[in-house]
Write a protein that holds these residues in place. Structure first.
Motif, short mmCIF file in Angstrom:
data_model
loop_
_atom_site.label_atom_id
_atom_site.label_comp_id
_atom_site.label_asym_id
_atom_site.label_seq_id
_atom_site.Cartn_x
_atom_site.Cartn_y
_atom_site.Cartn_z
N PRO A 222 0.80 -1.23 0.00
CA PRO A 222 0.00 0.00 0.00
C PRO A 222 0.83 1.27 0.00
O PRO A 222 0.29 2.36 -0.21
CB PRO A 222 -0.81 -0.12 1.30
CG PRO A 222 0.05 -0.95 2.20
CD PRO A 222 0.74 -1.94 1.29
N PHE A 223 2.15 1.14 0.23
CA PHE A 223 3.02 2.31 0.26
C PHE A 223 3.81 2.46 -1.04
O PHE A 223 4.53 3.44 -1.20
CB PHE A 223 3.99 2.22 1.43
CG PHE A 223 3.31 1.94 2.74
CD1 PHE A 223 2.54 2.90 3.36
CD2 PHE A 223 3.41 0.69 3.34
CE1 PHE A 223 1.89 2.63 4.56
CE2 PHE A 223 2.78 0.40 4.54
CZ PHE A 223 2.01 1.38 5.15
N SER A 228 7.86 5.39 -3.47
CA SER A 228 7.40 6.43 -2.55
C SER A 228 8.58 7.07 -1.82
O SER A 228 9.71 6.58 -1.86
CB SER A 228 6.42 5.85 -1.53
OG SER A 228 5.25 5.42 -2.16
N THR A 229 8.28 8.15 -1.14
CA THR A 229 9.29 8.88 -0.40
C THR A 229 8.95 8.87 1.08
O THR A 229 7.80 9.13 1.46
CB THR A 229 9.35 10.35 -0.87
OG1 THR A 229 9.59 10.37 -2.29
CG2 THR A 229 10.47 11.10 -0.17
N GLN A 230 9.92 8.52 1.90
CA GLN A 230 9.74 8.65 3.35
C GLN A 230 10.24 10.04 3.72
O GLN A 230 11.42 10.28 3.95
CB GLN A 230 10.52 7.57 4.11
CG GLN A 230 10.22 7.58 5.61
CD GLN A 230 11.07 6.60 6.39
OE1 GLN A 230 11.62 5.65 5.83
NE2 GLN A 230 11.19 6.84 7.69
N VAL A 231 9.31 11.00 3.76
CA VAL A 231 9.69 12.41 3.88
C VAL A 231 10.05 12.81 5.30
O VAL A 231 10.62 13.87 5.52
CB VAL A 231 8.55 13.30 3.36
CG1 VAL A 231 8.37 13.13 1.86
CG2 VAL A 231 7.24 13.00 4.09
N ILE A 232 9.69 11.99 6.27
CA ILE A 232 9.97 12.30 7.68
C ILE A 232 10.57 11.05 8.31
O ILE A 232 10.18 9.93 7.99
CB ILE A 232 8.68 12.70 8.43
CG1 ILE A 232 7.96 13.84 7.71
CG2 ILE A 232 9.00 13.10 9.87
CD1 ILE A 232 6.58 14.15 8.28
N ASP A 233 11.53 11.22 9.19
CA ASP A 233 12.17 10.08 9.86
C ASP A 233 11.16 9.31 10.72
O ASP A 233 10.13 9.84 11.13
CB ASP A 233 13.32 10.56 10.75
CG ASP A 233 14.50 11.08 9.93
OD1 ASP A 233 14.61 10.70 8.75
OD2 ASP A 233 15.29 11.86 10.48
N TYR A 249 4.91 7.86 4.85
CA TYR A 249 5.25 7.75 3.43
C TYR A 249 4.44 8.76 2.64
O TYR A 249 3.34 9.14 3.03
CB TYR A 249 4.92 6.36 2.89
CG TYR A 249 5.85 5.25 3.32
CD1 TYR A 249 7.01 4.97 2.61
CD2 TYR A 249 5.56 4.47 4.43
CE1 TYR A 249 7.86 3.94 3.00
CE2 TYR A 249 6.39 3.43 4.82
CZ TYR A 249 7.55 3.17 4.10
OH TYR A 249 8.38 2.15 4.47
N LEU A 250 4.99 9.13 1.49
CA LEU A 250 4.27 9.97 0.54
C LEU A 250 4.31 9.28 -0.81
O LEU A 250 5.39 9.03 -1.36
CB LEU A 250 4.91 11.36 0.44
CG LEU A 250 4.07 12.40 -0.29
CD1 LEU A 250 2.83 12.75 0.50
CD2 LEU A 250 4.89 13.67 -0.54
N LEU A 251 3.15 8.92 -1.33
CA LEU A 251 3.09 8.28 -2.64
C LEU A 251 3.51 9.24 -3.74
O LEU A 251 3.37 10.46 -3.58
CB LEU A 251 1.65 7.80 -2.93
CG LEU A 251 1.06 6.74 -2.02
CD1 LEU A 251 -0.36 6.43 -2.47
CD2 LEU A 251 1.89 5.48 -2.01
N PRO A 252 4.00 8.73 -4.86
CA PRO A 252 4.31 9.61 -5.99
C PRO A 252 3.03 10.25 -6.52
O PRO A 252 1.94 9.72 -6.34
CB PRO A 252 4.91 8.65 -7.04
CG PRO A 252 5.25 7.40 -6.29
CD PRO A 252 4.31 7.32 -5.14
N HIS A 253 3.18 11.37 -7.19
CA HIS A 253 2.05 11.99 -7.86
C HIS A 253 1.46 10.99 -8.85
O HIS A 253 2.17 10.18 -9.44
CB HIS A 253 2.53 13.25 -8.61
CG HIS A 253 1.43 14.08 -9.16
ND1 HIS A 253 0.87 13.84 -10.39
CD2 HIS A 253 0.79 15.16 -8.65
CE1 HIS A 253 -0.07 14.74 -10.62
NE2 HIS A 253 -0.14 15.55 -9.59
N ILE A 254 0.15 11.02 -9.00
CA ILE A 254 -0.53 10.02 -9.82
C ILE A 254 -0.02 10.00 -11.26
O ILE A 254 -0.05 8.97 -11.94
CB ILE A 254 -2.06 10.23 -9.80
CG1 ILE A 254 -2.77 9.02 -10.39
CG2 ILE A 254 -2.44 11.51 -10.51
CD1 ILE A 254 -4.27 9.05 -10.19
N SER A 255 0.49 11.14 -11.74
CA SER A 255 1.01 11.19 -13.11
C SER A 255 2.28 10.36 -13.27
O SER A 255 2.70 10.07 -14.38
CB SER A 255 1.29 12.65 -13.51
OG SER A 255 2.28 13.21 -12.68
#
Length: 482
Positions: A222-223, A228-233, A249-255
């Protein structure tokens, strides 16, 4: 005052526990929990909807002796307050029975440990006749009447769970084969997500292969961890000496996602609906796609996911239910994650606002300026200081200015919002080719009168989109122009 023992009336209690609220997928997941706890690394699920329908779950775990099997078949076979092994996925000692009987009227369990075979059966119709807790113990000659027993015999150890008389599955349908196929599609998706860390063989846990009618169950991440990017520790919260690990986690932009990735994440609509916390107990997913009322599900936070790992020793604090489908975070966890989800939401918002970039550098010159009005509104204006704008504004300044004003006031903001929040895949403009960039740079340099002006132009372009990412090309063009 004296004690008066009042044992439960077996038929009434067993029929009542069938209504706890299991779906077929959560019920099967509960049996898979037992298999993983028994250290199985292969679990085979089979369903046969024709003739005498059944569903079976066979694992190659450590198996049970006769006494262990009888104890496992007892309702409330363990106290939820007891200390459990770190890898134990159970809690109440009810899962095998309540999950199974929620779907069928006859539960049979056959287990092999060493060279010993043991079998036991709960039959609700038999219990209704006897009105007692009448557990049927199977003799070895009884085993041949059940499917997949021969497979179990070939294993060193393992356990076979069989559901028969699938009355709950058959409710409201005359075509069990069709409805069972649909149900098992849901089961496959559910197991793919709930046990994805086991299926993938994450570091520190044993990889588990799961099959449904000989077809492998593939993990759903799901991540989308690889992209994806783990933007925060990680945030580690200590509760009573136990660690709760929070990983945003932050998913990539849908594009930036292909069709299969979008589908894996739940489809276009699912990306929005499934944002939020993903709570794992011993790496097994319990609950997902909720912010626990700590933040509203918004379109601009749809890319945010937060993984929370909890140990089974903190079950009581998380209000874990029998089905393991609900877990409410205690106050100390909510306090610690509040700031995390706020920061994550802001990053997700920027990812949507700036066309998929994770950040915008304030010292760059962009084609659009975002301005706040006195009444708290926001408007966008074409940056008149952009070199490309300056180049075409030298002549007919009034007409150019009027054109820009018209463009700015005619932005289809409402339609853009609808397109973005409905998860339509926005087709981005193609990246400018090197030939296009060269032509644009040549045009800008040709308006310069001397080497100093050309150097100043190159310096300005080096902090201007879309040239800022091509500084080597800028230097090359400057040298050629000298």
């Amino acid at each position: 005052m004296r004690d008066h023992e009042l044992p439960p009336y077996a038929p009434a209690l067993m029929e009542s526990t069938r209504a706890i609220g299991y779906s077929i997928e959560t019920a099967i997941a509960d049996i898979v929990d037992n298999s993983i706890t028994a250290m199985a690394n292969k679990i085979e699920i089979n369903f046969f909807p024709i003739g005498s329908p059944y569903l079976s779950i066979l694992d190659n775990g450590i198996g049970m002796t006769k006494s262990e099997l009888i104890e496992a078949m007892r309702y409330g076979s363990s106290n939820p307050l007891d200390t459990r092994g770190e890898e134990d996925l159970g809690r109440f000692g009810l899962g095998l029975k309540t999950a199974s009987m929620s779907q069928c009227r006859k539960l049979t369990v056959i287990s092999k440990k060493g060279e010993t075979f043991s079998g036991a059966q709960w039959d609700l119709d038999h219990i209704a006749r006897t009105t007692k807790w009448s557990l049927l113990l199977l003799a070895e000659e009884d085993f041949k009447a059940f499917p997949h027993v021969e497979q179990l015999k070939e294993m060193e150890s393992g356990t076979l769970v069989i559901w028969q008389e699938l009355d709950k599955v058959k409710e409201g349908t005359t075509n069990l084969s069709t409805i069972m196929g649909r149900y098992m599609d849901n089961v496959r998706k559910h197991l793919s997500l709930v046990f994805h860390r086991y299926i993938n063989g994450e570091v520190g846990i044993q990889r588990v292969a799961i099959e449904i009618n000989k077809l492998s169950v593939e993990a759903i991440d799901p991540f989308l961890t690889e992209k994806s990017t783990q933007v925060i520790d990680d945030e580690i919260i200590n509760i009573d000496g136990q660690k709760v690990i929070v990983r945003p986690y932050l998913l990539p932009h849908i594009s930036q996602l292909n069709e299969s990735e979008i589908s894996m994440l739940g489809g276009e609509d699912g990306i929005r609906k499934l944002q939020g916390f993903y709570v794992y107990r011993n790496k097994r997913l319990l609950i997902w796609g909720t912010w626990f009322r700590m933040m509203r599900k918004g379109d601009l936070s749809k890319l945010a996911r937060v993984r929370i790992d909890i140990p089974n020793s903190l079950d009581s604090l998380w209000t874990l239910d029998i089905k393991k489908s609900m877990a409410i975070p205690p106050a100390i966890v909510q306090q610690n994650v509040a700031s995390i989800i706020k920061r994550l939401g802001e990053v997700s918002k920027r990812t949507w606002t700036f066309r998929g970039r994770k950040e915008i550098d304030d010292d760059k010159i962009h084609i659009w300026n975002r301005l706040k009005t006195r009444d708290g509104g926001v408007l966008y204006e074409i940056n008149r200081d952009h070199p490309l704008v300056e180049a075409i504004s030298c002549n007919n300044k009034r007409e150019i200015h009027n054109l820009f004003k018209h463009i700015e006031r005619s932005l289809p903001l409402n339609q853009l919002y609808v397109d973005l929040t409905s998860d339509h895949k926005i087709v981005k403009d193609s990246e400018l080719s090197e030939v296009d960039l060269i032509q644009m740079i040549k045009g800008l340099l040709s308006g310069c009168n001397n080497a100093k002006e050309r150097q100043e132009m190159i310096n300005k372009l080096s902090i201007t989109e879309p040239f800022a990412q091509n500084t080597d090309l800028l230097e090359k063009m400057l040298q050629e122009a000298q």
